[in-house]
Scaffold this motif. Structure first.
Motif, PDB file in Angstrom:
ATOM      1  N   SER A  88       1.039  -1.270  -0.240  1.00 35.23           N
ATOM      2  CA  SER A  88       0.288  -0.296  -0.095  1.00 35.23           C
ATOM      3  C   SER A  88       0.895   0.974  -0.012  1.00 35.23           C
ATOM      4  O   SER A  88       2.075   1.301   1.048  1.00 35.23           O
ATOM      5  N   PRO A  89       0.327   2.257  -0.716  1.00 32.67           N
ATOM      6  CA  PRO A  89       0.922   3.414  -1.160  1.00 32.67           C
ATOM      7  C   PRO A  89       1.014   4.610   0.386  1.00 32.67           C
ATOM      8  O   PRO A  89       1.845   5.131   0.069  1.00 32.67           O
ATOM      9  N   VAL A  90       0.458   3.736   0.792  1.00 30.73           N
ATOM     10  CA  VAL A  90       0.015   4.862   2.156  1.00 30.73           C
ATOM     11  C   VAL A  90       0.820   4.217   3.225  1.00 30.73           C
ATOM     12  O   VAL A  90       1.180   5.823   4.094  1.00 30.73           O
ATOM     13  N   ARG A  91       1.990   3.873   3.401  1.00 29.55           N
ATOM     14  CA  ARG A  91       2.809   3.619   4.227  1.00 29.55           C
ATOM     15  C   ARG A  91       3.876   4.173   3.877  1.00 29.55           C
ATOM     16  O   ARG A  91       4.737   3.219   4.565  1.00 29.55           O
ATOM     17  N   LEU A  92       4.593   4.400   2.750  1.00 27.75           N
ATOM     18  CA  LEU A  92       5.595   5.048   2.641  1.00 27.75           C
ATOM     19  C   LEU A  92       5.540   6.567   3.228  1.00 27.75           C
ATOM     20  O   LEU A  92       4.579   7.118   3.592  1.00 27.75           O
ATOM     21  N   HIS A  93       7.046   6.571   3.494  1.00 26.44           N
ATOM     22  CA  HIS A  93       6.895   8.097   4.044  1.00 26.44           C
ATOM     23  C   HIS A  93       8.294   8.542   3.600  1.00 26.44           C
ATOM     24  O   HIS A  93       9.211   8.053   2.943  1.00 26.44           O
ATOM     25  N   ASN A  94       8.130   9.574   3.282  1.00 30.30           N
ATOM     26  CA  ASN A  94       8.811  11.087   2.614  1.00 30.30           C
ATOM     27  C   ASN A  94      10.229  10.961   3.157  1.00 30.30           C
ATOM     28  O   ASN A  94      10.337  11.334   4.762  1.00 30.30           O
ATOM     29  N   ARG A 146      16.365  10.426   6.721  1.00 33.15           N
ATOM     30  CA  ARG A 146      15.616  12.110   7.946  1.00 33.15           C
ATOM     31  C   ARG A 146      14.356  11.965   7.156  1.00 33.15           C
ATOM     32  O   ARG A 146      13.798  11.942   6.501  1.00 33.15           O
ATOM     33  N   PRO A 147      12.960  11.430   8.570  1.00 38.01           N
ATOM     34  CA  PRO A 147      12.416  11.040   7.874  1.00 38.01           C
ATOM     35  C   PRO A 147      11.111  13.170   8.282  1.00 38.01           C
ATOM     36  O   PRO A 147      10.363  13.075   8.005  1.00 38.01           O
ATOM     37  N   LYS A 148      11.872  14.377   9.212  1.00 38.58           N
ATOM     38  CA  LYS A 148      11.144  15.560   9.097  1.00 38.58           C
ATOM     39  C   LYS A 148      12.140  15.935   8.590  1.00 38.58           C
ATOM     40  O   LYS A 148      13.180  16.343   8.267  1.00 38.58           O
ATOM     41  N   GLY A 149      11.273  17.382   8.160  1.00 39.80           N
ATOM     42  CA  GLY A 149      11.898  18.353   7.503  1.00 39.80           C
ATOM     43  C   GLY A 149      12.333  17.989   5.946  1.00 39.80           C
ATOM     44  O   GLY A 149      12.824  19.353   5.071  1.00 39.80           O
ATOM     45  N   LEU A 160      15.599  16.436  -0.401  1.00 36.41           N
ATOM     46  CA  LEU A 160      16.208  16.183   0.423  1.00 36.41           C
ATOM     47  C   LEU A 160      15.836  16.920   2.103  1.00 36.41           C
ATOM     48  O   LEU A 160      14.820  17.385   2.168  1.00 36.41           O
ATOM     49  N   CYS A 161      16.213  16.821   3.322  1.00 37.24           N
ATOM     50  CA  CYS A 161      15.407  17.388   4.418  1.00 37.24           C
ATOM     51  C   CYS A 161      16.203  18.563   4.237  1.00 37.24           C
ATOM     52  O   CYS A 161      17.489  18.911   3.874  1.00 37.24           O
ATOM     53  N   ARG A 162      16.059  19.637   5.314  1.00 37.97           N
ATOM     54  CA  ARG A 162      16.052  21.149   5.569  1.00 37.97           C
ATOM     55  C   ARG A 162      17.633  20.775   6.073  1.00 37.97           C
ATOM     56  O   ARG A 162      18.257  22.476   4.887  1.00 37.97           O
ATOM     57  N   ASN A 163      17.996  19.777   6.384  1.00 36.03           N
ATOM     58  CA  ASN A 163      19.459  19.903   6.920  1.00 36.03           C
ATOM     59  C   ASN A 163      20.598  20.192   5.702  1.00 36.03           C
ATOM     60  O   ASN A 163      21.759  21.036   5.356  1.00 36.03           O
ATOM     61  N   MET A 164      20.393  18.728   5.095  1.00 34.28           N
ATOM     62  CA  MET A 164      20.456  18.739   3.670  1.00 34.28           C
ATOM     63  C   MET A 164      21.226  19.980   3.108  1.00 34.28           C
ATOM     64  O   MET A 164      21.800  19.998   1.871  1.00 34.28           O
ATOM     65  N   PHE A 165      19.432  20.516   2.718  1.00 29.55           N
ATOM     66  CA  PHE A 165      19.495  21.086   1.684  1.00 29.55           C
ATOM     67  C   PHE A 165      19.916  22.506   1.635  1.00 29.55           C
ATOM     68  O   PHE A 165      20.860  22.778   1.057  1.00 29.55           O
ATOM     69  N   ARG A 166      20.623  22.649   3.009  1.00 27.34           N
ATOM     70  CA  ARG A 166      21.079  23.881   3.630  1.00 27.34           C
ATOM     71  C   ARG A 166      22.269  24.279   3.413  1.00 27.34           C
ATOM     72  O   ARG A 166      22.980  25.030   2.544  1.00 27.34           O
ATOM     73  N   ASP A 167      22.850  22.827   3.861  1.00 26.25           N
ATOM     74  CA  ASP A 167      24.490  21.929   3.262  1.00 26.25           C
ATOM     75  C   ASP A 167      24.267  22.168   1.653  1.00 26.25           C
ATOM     76  O   ASP A 167      25.328  23.097   1.415  1.00 26.25           O
ATOM     77  N   LEU A 168      24.166  21.792   1.417  1.00 24.28           N
ATOM     78  CA  LEU A 168      24.830  21.697  -0.215  1.00 24.28           C
ATOM     79  C   LEU A 168      24.338  22.722  -0.997  1.00 24.28           C
ATOM     80  O   LEU A 168      25.226  23.426  -1.898  1.00 24.28           O
TER      81      LEU A 168
END
Length: 89
Positions: free
Chosen positions: A44-50, A57-60, A67-75
């Motif tokens: 089921s696609p509902v069980r996927l998480h970004n 990292r699942p948050k941000g 990407l997560c916000r931390n990696m986006f900022r670094d890159l």
């Protein structure tokens, strides 16, 4: 940094969703909900998480970049994301 087991579990779910996507669509169109219940839960696609592609990292999570916000900022500060730069006004 997410544990390797969590990242592996997510990859396994993504593969299972891709494998059963066509079958799920056909069963849903036919209205055969009893057969849908027989499919694996992870299909089921509902069980996927970004999750961040680099760290898991699942948050941000930033959907546009994957990407997560931390990696986006670094890159972005390193100039490795085309068209993105630090704002200043």
């Amino acid at each position: 940094m997410a544990k390797e087991s969590v990242k592996a579990r997510q990859r396994k779910r993504e593969a299972m969703v891709a494998k059963f996507a066509e079958k799920r669509a056909a069963l849903k169109a036919a209205g055969d909900y009893a057969a849908l219940d027989q499919l694996p839960k992870n299909a089921s696609p509902v069980r996927l998480h970004n999750r961040c592609q680099l760290t898991g990292r699942p948050k941000g999570y930033m959907r546009h970049f994957g990407l997560c916000r931390n990696m986006f900022r670094d890159l972005a500060l390193a100039g490795k994301i085309p068209g993105v730069r630090k704002a200043s006004w």
